[in-house]
Write a protein that holds these residues in place. Structure first.
Motif, mmCIF file in Angstrom:
data_model
loop_
_atom_site.group_PDB
_atom_site.id
_atom_site.type_symbol
_atom_site.label_atom_id
_atom_site.label_comp_id
_atom_site.label_asym_id
_atom_site.label_seq_id
_atom_site.Cartn_x
_atom_site.Cartn_y
_atom_site.Cartn_z
ATOM 1 N N TRP A 184 0.834 -1.208 0.000
ATOM 2 C CA TRP A 184 0.000 0.000 0.000
ATOM 3 C C TRP A 184 0.869 1.258 0.000
ATOM 4 N N LEU A 185 1.989 1.216 0.702
ATOM 5 C CA LEU A 185 2.892 2.366 0.700
ATOM 6 C C LEU A 185 3.408 2.632 -0.711
ATOM 7 N N ASN A 186 3.812 1.587 -1.404
ATOM 8 C CA ASN A 186 4.292 1.755 -2.784
ATOM 9 C C ASN A 186 3.209 2.328 -3.680
ATOM 10 N N LYS A 187 1.969 1.867 -3.482
ATOM 11 C CA LYS A 187 0.864 2.376 -4.289
ATOM 12 C C LYS A 187 0.590 3.837 -3.955
ATOM 13 N N ALA A 188 0.618 4.171 -2.681
ATOM 14 C CA ALA A 188 0.393 5.564 -2.271
ATOM 15 C C ALA A 188 1.449 6.476 -2.883
ATOM 16 N N LYS A 189 2.694 6.033 -2.877
ATOM 17 C CA LYS A 189 3.773 6.829 -3.466
ATOM 18 C C LYS A 189 3.548 7.045 -4.953
ATOM 19 N N GLU A 193 10.641 2.714 6.659
ATOM 20 C CA GLU A 193 11.405 2.425 7.868
ATOM 21 C C GLU A 193 10.482 2.217 9.070
ATOM 22 N N GLU A 194 9.374 2.954 9.127
ATOM 23 C CA GLU A 194 8.418 2.773 10.220
ATOM 24 C C GLU A 194 7.803 1.375 10.177
ATOM 25 N N ILE A 195 7.449 0.918 8.985
ATOM 26 C CA ILE A 195 6.866 -0.423 8.840
ATOM 27 C C ILE A 195 7.881 -1.482 9.252
ATOM 28 N N ARG A 196 9.124 -1.319 8.800
ATOM 29 C CA ARG A 196 10.169 -2.278 9.163
ATOM 30 C C ARG A 196 10.366 -2.320 10.675
ATOM 31 N N MET A 197 10.368 -1.148 11.296
ATOM 32 C CA MET A 197 10.560 -1.064 12.741
ATOM 33 C C MET A 197 9.403 -1.742 13.489
ATOM 34 N N ARG A 226 4.590 12.308 4.898
ATOM 35 C CA ARG A 226 5.930 11.773 5.209
ATOM 36 C C ARG A 226 6.104 10.356 4.662
ATOM 37 N N LEU A 227 5.666 10.162 3.426
ATOM 38 C CA LEU A 227 5.695 8.821 2.846
ATOM 39 C C LEU A 227 7.108 8.269 2.732
ATOM 40 N N TRP A 232 -4.860 2.084 8.045
ATOM 41 C CA TRP A 232 -5.997 2.866 7.569
ATOM 42 C C TRP A 232 -5.573 4.251 7.086
ATOM 43 N N GLY A 233 -4.417 4.730 7.536
ATOM 44 C CA GLY A 233 -3.901 5.974 6.979
ATOM 45 C C GLY A 233 -3.541 5.802 5.511
ATOM 46 N N LEU A 234 -2.812 4.735 5.190
ATOM 47 C CA LEU A 234 -2.464 4.462 3.797
ATOM 48 C C LEU A 234 -3.715 4.168 2.972
#
Length: 357
Positions: A160-165, A183-187, A177-178, A305-307
């Motif tokens: 979803w992050l890749n799609k949002a970008k 890094e947030e997901i990895r953490m 702050r995409l 849900w933000g993404l």
């Protein structure tokens, strides 16, 4: 409202929908020749699809048939695999859960109409109804569902992050702050899962609109499995608690009120009933641990849900301020992250604005 025009139900294949409705009616011994005989009522509160109640008079005229027509929202294939969702729907039906699948067409489906009331936002705070939901959630988690027991959450967030970008304007990408979220997901993927946490087939979207109650029997039915997958049960609990800040049936359905996020004792009460399903006797430490885990998983839930909100703002035409919804979710993520990740303490009753500190 009669559906003699094809504008009321915006299916891209109105003739196909008509044929499927006729086939469903025929299975019940009815004949639909005139589309004017159908009555359609749009149901509010759906944020992914458009949903309608369709009625027609039975052949003998002594009763009214009711079905639910679900028109898939634009671009929703980004969020989940529709074929997988249909398989889940059919498997749930075999387990005696949710409505039956009556028919499919290219951009939607027809479901059994459940004669029960959809919950309201206020119902989630009713202790008696909340206890019924907690028990039903545990029953849902105990279902024997096919597929590998694999937590899809982290892969889904990255996709979803890749799609949002790919969709976002430079302005939106900067505001949300995409560039920092990978890094947030990895953490979170490293920080949140723990060996003691239980992985089950989870609903992942247990907002009040996806829960129905039979007023006579008090039986709870969970519907709409688009986002269902194997996950940690702590995440499913976190999602449900976060949904208590929402009311999708106001003039501003996108506005979330975190001042009414459930307090510690309310969450403990829910978790205690959840763990007590089928006669189990959970210890207080087990209750406290799951409450603690669920609170940490609210962080993943806010990103999820933000993404979803960012992407939906670009692809979905439903009248809902997805961008503002996403903005509030990310605000919660960044404001809650320091205290939730810097504390390993099990809740002890101290909380501010409903959250453990």
């Amino acid at each position: 409202m009669a559906i003699q025009s094809n504008e009321l139900i915006p299916s891209s294949s109105p003739e196909e929908l008509k044929k499927v409705l006729q086939a469903v009616a025929s299975e019940w011994g009815d004949v639909i020749e005139d589309m004017d005989a159908l009555q359609a009522t749009p149901l509010k509160g759906a944020l992914t699809n458009e949903v309608y109640q369709i009625n027609w008079p039975a052949k003998n005229g002594s009763l009214v048939r009711k079905v639910l027509v679900r028109i898939y929202g634009e671009g929703v294939e980004i969020f989940f695999n529709r074929d997988d969702e249909i398989k889940t729907f059919e498997c749930m039906s075999r387990h005696g859960q949710g409505p039956q699948l009556l028919g499919r067409f290219s951009d939607g489906r027809i479901e059994q109409f459940i004669h029960a009331r959809t919950l309201s936002a206020a119902d989630l705070r009713d202790p008696q109804i909340s206890a019924l939901i907690a028990a039903k959630m545990r029953e849902f988690h105990n279902l024997d569902m096919p597929g590998p027991i694999y937590v899809l959450l982290w892969d889904r967030l990255r996709n979803w992050l890749n799609k949002a970008k790919s969709l976002c304007s430079t302005k939106d990408a900067k505001e949300f702050r995409l560039d920092t979220l990978e890094e947030e997901i990895r953490m979170l993927e490293q920080e949140l899962p723990q060996p003691h946490q239980e992985i089950r087939f989870c609903h992942n979207d247990l907002q009040y609109g996806n829960i129905m109650i039979d007023e006579e029997t008090r039986a709870i039915t969970i519907i709409d499995y688009e986002y269902a997958s194997f996950n940690t049960v702590a995440y499913d609990l976190a999602n449900h608690f976060c949904e208590m800040a929402a009311n999708y049936h106001t003039d501003t359905p996108h506005i979330l009120d975190y001042s009414i996020y459930p307090g510690l004792e309310e969450r403990r009460r829910f978790v205690r009933v959840y763990l007590s399903y089928a006669g189990n006797q959970p210890s207080e430490s087990e209750v406290d641990q799951l409450v603690h885990d669920a609170e940490k998983y609210t962080l993943a839930n806010h990103l999820f849900w933000g993404l979803w909100g960012i992407i939906s703002a670009y692809v979905n035409k439903i009248d809902f301020n997805y961008t503002e919804y996403a903005r509030q979710r990310f605000q919660q993520y960044w404001s809650r992250k320091p205290s939730l990740l810097n504390s390993s303490a099990i809740p002890n009753g101290n909380n501010v604005n409903g959250h453990v500190v």
